[in-house]
Design an enzyme around this catalytic site. Structure first.
Site, mmCIF file in Angstrom:
data_model
loop_
_atom_site.group_PDB
_atom_site.id
_atom_site.type_symbol
_atom_site.label_atom_id
_atom_site.label_comp_id
_atom_site.label_asym_id
_atom_site.label_seq_id
_atom_site.Cartn_x
_atom_site.Cartn_y
_atom_site.Cartn_z
ATOM 1 N N TYR A 168 -23.178 8.394 -10.973
ATOM 2 C CA TYR A 168 -21.752 7.547 -11.274
ATOM 3 C C TYR A 168 -21.916 7.269 -12.625
ATOM 4 O O TYR A 168 -22.280 6.261 -13.004
ATOM 5 C CB TYR A 168 -21.612 6.696 -10.186
ATOM 6 C CG TYR A 168 -20.466 5.804 -10.161
ATOM 7 C CD1 TYR A 168 -19.354 6.146 -10.765
ATOM 8 C CD2 TYR A 168 -20.397 4.399 -9.689
ATOM 9 C CE1 TYR A 168 -18.050 5.527 -10.831
ATOM 10 C CE2 TYR A 168 -18.985 3.836 -9.491
ATOM 11 C CZ TYR A 168 -18.021 4.429 -10.170
ATOM 12 O OH TYR A 168 -16.948 3.746 -10.151
ATOM 13 N N HIS A 171 -16.154 4.586 -15.190
ATOM 14 C CA HIS A 171 -15.415 3.118 -14.809
ATOM 15 C C HIS A 171 -16.217 2.198 -15.364
ATOM 16 O O HIS A 171 -16.256 0.974 -15.023
ATOM 17 C CB HIS A 171 -15.558 3.035 -13.111
ATOM 18 C CG HIS A 171 -14.490 3.880 -12.518
ATOM 19 N ND1 HIS A 171 -14.732 4.402 -11.064
ATOM 20 C CD2 HIS A 171 -13.381 4.369 -12.993
ATOM 21 C CE1 HIS A 171 -13.625 5.246 -10.933
ATOM 22 N NE2 HIS A 171 -12.622 5.247 -12.096
ATOM 23 N N TYR A 173 -19.441 1.295 -16.012
ATOM 24 C CA TYR A 173 -20.621 0.657 -15.281
ATOM 25 C C TYR A 173 -21.719 1.309 -16.298
ATOM 26 O O TYR A 173 -21.360 2.181 -17.334
ATOM 27 C CB TYR A 173 -20.694 1.221 -13.803
ATOM 28 C CG TYR A 173 -19.859 0.591 -13.089
ATOM 29 C CD1 TYR A 173 -19.556 -0.881 -12.956
ATOM 30 C CD2 TYR A 173 -18.962 1.228 -12.098
ATOM 31 C CE1 TYR A 173 -18.634 -1.594 -12.302
ATOM 32 C CE2 TYR A 173 -17.760 0.725 -11.437
ATOM 33 C CZ TYR A 173 -17.719 -0.725 -11.567
ATOM 34 O OH TYR A 173 -16.865 -1.173 -10.636
ATOM 35 N N ARG A 293 -2.978 10.235 -6.772
ATOM 36 C CA ARG A 293 -2.091 9.764 -5.887
ATOM 37 C C ARG A 293 -1.214 10.820 -5.052
ATOM 38 O O ARG A 293 -0.135 10.856 -5.070
ATOM 39 C CB ARG A 293 -1.425 8.609 -6.047
ATOM 40 C CG ARG A 293 -0.885 7.658 -5.037
ATOM 41 C CD ARG A 293 -0.264 6.377 -5.519
ATOM 42 N NE ARG A 293 0.434 6.394 -6.536
ATOM 43 C CZ ARG A 293 1.706 6.823 -6.458
ATOM 44 N NH1 ARG A 293 2.363 6.903 -5.028
ATOM 45 N NH2 ARG A 293 2.764 6.781 -7.369
ATOM 46 N N ALA A 315 -7.741 8.835 -2.755
ATOM 47 C CA ALA A 315 -8.370 7.550 -1.949
ATOM 48 C C ALA A 315 -7.097 6.733 -1.451
ATOM 49 O O ALA A 315 -6.845 6.810 -0.196
ATOM 50 C CB ALA A 315 -8.737 6.619 -3.317
ATOM 51 N N CYS A 342 1.734 0.752 -4.096
ATOM 52 C CA CYS A 342 1.977 -0.573 -4.277
ATOM 53 C C CYS A 342 0.349 -1.354 -4.492
ATOM 54 O O CYS A 342 0.686 -2.487 -5.098
ATOM 55 C CB CYS A 342 2.241 -1.565 -3.048
ATOM 56 S SG CYS A 342 1.377 -1.104 -1.569
ATOM 57 N N ASP A 633 8.942 -11.962 8.051
ATOM 58 C CA ASP A 633 9.388 -12.782 7.161
ATOM 59 C C ASP A 633 10.073 -13.803 7.882
ATOM 60 O O ASP A 633 10.066 -15.135 7.399
ATOM 61 C CB ASP A 633 10.114 -12.170 6.134
ATOM 62 C CG ASP A 633 9.416 -11.235 5.171
ATOM 63 O OD1 ASP A 633 8.443 -11.713 4.759
ATOM 64 O OD2 ASP A 633 10.145 -10.517 4.639
HETATM 65 P P1 ADP Z 1 11.495 -8.304 7.310
HETATM 66 O O1 ADP Z 1 10.511 -8.419 6.002
HETATM 67 O O2 ADP Z 1 10.517 -9.560 8.091
HETATM 68 O O3 ADP Z 1 11.136 -7.177 7.973
HETATM 69 P P2 ADP Z 1 13.648 -8.233 6.305
HETATM 70 O O4 ADP Z 1 14.513 -9.393 5.548
HETATM 71 O O5 ADP Z 1 13.452 -7.034 5.377
HETATM 72 O O6 ADP Z 1 12.818 -8.969 7.116
HETATM 73 O O7 ADP Z 1 14.838 -7.533 7.342
HETATM 74 C C1 ADP Z 1 15.643 -8.317 8.169
HETATM 75 C C2 ADP Z 1 16.712 -7.583 8.637
HETATM 76 O O8 ADP Z 1 17.307 -8.269 9.540
HETATM 77 C C3 ADP Z 1 17.767 -7.320 7.568
HETATM 78 O O9 ADP Z 1 18.126 -5.944 7.484
HETATM 79 C C4 ADP Z 1 18.998 -8.298 8.193
HETATM 80 O O10 ADP Z 1 20.243 -7.538 7.888
HETATM 81 C C5 ADP Z 1 18.673 -8.229 9.524
HETATM 82 N N1 ADP Z 1 19.223 -9.228 10.356
HETATM 83 C C6 ADP Z 1 19.407 -10.505 10.026
HETATM 84 N N2 ADP Z 1 20.008 -11.401 10.641
HETATM 85 C C7 ADP Z 1 20.240 -10.375 11.852
HETATM 86 C C8 ADP Z 1 21.318 -10.566 13.035
HETATM 87 N N3 ADP Z 1 21.678 -11.756 13.633
HETATM 88 N N4 ADP Z 1 21.380 -9.469 13.785
HETATM 89 C C9 ADP Z 1 21.135 -8.134 13.227
HETATM 90 N N5 ADP Z 1 20.622 -8.210 12.209
HETATM 91 C C10 ADP Z 1 19.977 -9.193 11.604
HETATM 92 FE FE1 SF4 Z 2 -1.017 2.971 -0.946
HETATM 93 FE FE2 SF4 Z 2 0.072 0.526 -0.896
HETATM 94 FE FE3 SF4 Z 2 -1.246 1.565 1.245
HETATM 95 FE FE4 SF4 Z 2 -2.572 1.280 -1.065
HETATM 96 S S1 SF4 Z 2 -1.763 -0.214 0.243
HETATM 97 S S2 SF4 Z 2 -2.673 3.194 0.294
HETATM 98 S S3 SF4 Z 2 -0.960 1.874 -2.501
HETATM 99 S S4 SF4 Z 2 0.564 2.175 0.430
#
Ligand code: ADP
Ligand code: SF4
Length: 677
Positions: A168, A171, A173, A293, A315, A342, A633
């Site tokens: 290797y 990188h 090393y 990639r 990878a 990402c 979320d």
């Molecule tokens: P996560 O990242 O957790 O998946 P996002 O914010 O990307 O959440 O997506 C939430 C989705 O839920 C959005 O597309 C939004 O339009 C939808 N949403 C929010 N409230 C409602 C509801 N009451 N009925 C249907 N869809 C909803």
């Molecule tokens: Fe690809 Fe993101 Fe998965 Fe890494 S974490 S393999 S960059 S999708």
């Protein structure tokens, strides 16, 4: 019908061994380390099962003087390591693939914080991080010792059953430190190029002696010496290739600039290394593997047919889709789960935690939870499940539940699926993030048991009316206007008098005319990428952050210097170590993060990037029940990877005897320490 990608499925002879196809999982770090042999073996096995013809370890230390703590790495120091590595080898062999090992010595780059050995290098140099560690310049005895450690490690690799062993030499090393023009040693190991190549040559020859005709010998080398944003600078490396000639059986070629070699999709696109590596094949009769990639079989095919590479090194594409080769073989191109670039996977290693992947939630869970990227247990009941919200969490929940055979209804308020992914993938450089949505939507379309209802704003009455057995609320989260976040536990004084917009407002089309002050208390990509977007639109942008770098968490995704450079080039004013203390109409009171010293600046519009508030209006209106839970979320705002994972876990645990809220039993297997008491 003949497979148009048949070239990718051809065998490739590598010295004494034969790779069953051209799909080659290059060595990649995993954040798992030598303490997690079961986890590693299971993860690598899935790659072999998915058709990767060659599956390699990550950087594998040959001796305690090469210890990268706190970054987890593999090791082949002793018989226990032989056993652990042997387990991985057996699992890879069980699927007809070859197993490779990347023998590694970090030289002056590392700190040996665990082994507490002196670090070694061609010259005495400080460690590459900020640890107060400086290496000893290797004398002849040290070099002889290094050679014997490498020989012994190669012997143990053979014992473990590997088919391919790496020297290797890239990188940053030890071996690249010897190769570097900065190696000014006055003996036969420094100065002239011939001298600098000497150690690599010796290790190649000695490793070959150990391997005999049982294993192939690979070298990993960079094809250029300079920074990557200019013209390829391959001058001296060409000579290195020609000096080493046909010594190795395989050339694994990458480039000098790691942030480009494994650049995120925000900055670097597929096959970006082509111009840097393409000359190597013309200089050797031995096969060449390289990365880029690659997720498109057409691009892969072009690499082979145009004579750039013999083997398609991957990878990240193998992390995002361990079954990519099989899908190519079976003509299921649409099913390939393409990497989005990402670099969340790399953040695992950078932070010292086991690898995760945005696209593949089973990554790292193969052994400890028994998750598999392709197969999921069939449903255990005839439950009907309602998923509300079509963002990454809801989409993955619906997809994985659908794959289990449940009857699923996915309701989404807006006219398109994707949620935050659809919004964020419109930001500069982030288009590939849309693949999180596209792959899942593509899979769901093929499922008769998953119905999608767009433009369906669901309320509690509709939930009750629908009468599902289980309801997953995946309604996401919204960025806060009030400034509450890491720095401010309570609202920023005066925010209501000011013009404050959030990322969500910008996604919804709110325009900023002349000037924007972005307050980034989030520290990942959002503050920086919005600064870029607004600057590109001609807005005069000031980015204020309490950290000392712009988008500091992107250091873990190998992006940070590029983010900061881009903002500087776009003329964004950067105020680090600074907080927004208070707001009023048209003004912001800023304070030094260390002294609290205040000053007031004009701020006609403030873009608040601090934290997010779960959108749990619907959830709160529902009767509490074990059958109704929040995911993604809406439960705990996090990365897109965390949302996908949350949705996936919900689906995996449907009807399983696991309750994530109980916190009682450990919900996954743990590697057990060996007890000597
Ligand atoms: P996560 O990242 O957790 O998946 P996002 O914010 O990307 O959440 O997506 C939430 C989705 O839920 C959005 O597309 C939004 O339009 C939808 N949403 C929010 N409230 C409602 C509801 N009451 N009925 C249907 N869809 C909803
Ligand atoms: Fe690809 Fe993101 Fe998965 Fe890494 S974490 S393999 S960059 S999708």
């Amino acid at each position: 019908m003949e497979n148009r990608y048949r070239v990718l499925l051809e065998e490739v002879k590598i010295g004494p061994v034969v790779a069953p196809n051209r799909f080659y999982q290059v060595p990649h770090c995993t954040g798992m380390g030598y303490g997690s042999p079961n986890t590693l073996a299971a993860m690598r096995e899935v790659k072999a099962e998915g058709g990767w013809g060659v599956v390699c370890t990550e950087y594998c230390s040959i001796h305690p003087s090469s210890d990268d703590t706190p970054f987890p790495h593999a090791s082949i120091w002793d018989n226990a390591d032989v056993k652990a590595q042997g387990m991985m080898v057996d699992k890879v062999h069980a699927h007809g693939s070859l197993a490779g090992i990347q023998l590694w010595h970090g030289g002056s780059d590392i700190s040996n914080l665990h082994s507490r050995e002196i670090t070694l290098g061609p010259q005495s140099r400080p460690a590459s991080g900020i640890d107060p560690v400086q290496s000893a310049a290797m004398d002849k005895r040290d070099i002889r010792a290094l050679r014997s450690w490498h020989r012994a490690a190669a012997g143990r690799a053979v014992e473990a059953g590997f088919d391919l062993v790496y020297v290797y030499a890239t990188h940053g090393y030890l071996l690249s430190q010897f190769l570097s023009p900065s190696n000014k040693r006055s003996d036969e190991y420094g100065g002239s190029l011939e001298n600098r190549v000497r150690l690599v040559r010796e290790l190649l020859e000695e490793t070959r002696e150990v391997l005999g005709d049982r294993c192939a010998l690979a070298i990993r080398l960079s094809s250029d010496g300079g920074e990557t944003d200019g013209e390829p600078d391959s001058g001296e490396q060409r000579e290195v290739v020609s000096l080493l000639g046909d010594l190795p059986d395989l050339w694994d070629i990458n480039i000098h600039d790691y942030s480009y070699e494994m650049g995120s999709s925000r900055f670097v696109k597929e096959a970006a290394l082509e111009d840097y590596v393409s000359y190597v094949k013309s200089m050797t009769g031995k096969p060449v593997v390289g990365v880029g990639r690659f997720t498109s079989p057409d691009t892969m095919l072009r690499q082979v047919e145009s004579g750039v590479l013999d083997l398609i090194g991957c990878a990240r594409p193998s992390i995002a889709d361990p079954f990519l080769p099989r899908k190519v073989k079976e003509g299921r191109i649409d099913d390939i789960r393409e990497c989005i670039g990402c670099n969340i996977c790399y953040a695992g290693d950078a932070k010292g935690n086991p690898i995760t992947c945005t696209q593949n939630p089973s990554m790292g869970e193969e052994w400890r939870r028994g998750w598999h990227p392709e197969f999921i247990s069939p449903r255990a009941s005839a439950k009907r499940i309602l998923v509300v919200g079509g963002g990454p969490a809801g989409l993955e929940a619906a997809r994985a539940l659908g794959a289990r055979g449940y009857e699923v209804a996915l309701a989404e308020r807006s006219s398109e699926l994707g949620g935050r992914v659809s919004a964020e993938s419109k930001l500069p450089g982030l288009a590939e993030w849309g693949r999180v949505r596209d792959w899942r939507v593509g899979q769901i379309r093929k499922m008769d048991n998953v119905s999608v209802y767009l433009e369906s704003d669901v309320d509690s009455e509709q939930v009750a009316e629908f009468g599902a057995d289980c309801v997953a609320i995946a309604t996401g989260a919204k960025w806060r206007h009030d400034g509450i976040g890491r720095w401010h536990e309570t609202e920023i004084q005066g925010w209501r008098e000011a013009t404050v917009v959030t990322p969500d407002d910008l996604f919804a089309g709110v325009e900023i005319k002349d000037e924007a002050l972005i307050y980034d208390d989030d520290f990942y990509y959002m503050g920086g990428v919005l600064a870029e977007m607004l600057a590109l639109r001609g807005v005069s942008v000031t980015l204020v952050t309490s950290e000392s770098l712009v988008s500091p968490w992107t250091q873990n995704t190998e992006e940070q210097p590029r983010v900061q450079r881009r903002l500087i080039e776009l003329g964004v004013r950067i105020e680090v170590n600074t907080v927004v203390e208070a707001l009023s109409e048209g003004e912001a009171k800023l304070a030094c993060a260390f002294t609290g010293r205040e000053r007031t600046v004009e701020a006609p519009t403030v873009v608040m990037v601090t934290s997010r508030k779960p959108d749990d209006v619907l959830y709160s209106s529902l009767v509490e029940s074990e059958q109704t839970i929040r995911i993604g979320d809406c439960r705990a705002p996090g990365t897109i990877a965390a949302c996908v994972r949350s949705g996936h876990r919900y689906a995996q645990e449907m009807d399983a005897a696991v309750d994530e809220c109980q916190g009682g039993a450990v919900p996954f297997l743990r590697e057990e320490p060996k007890l000597f008491g």
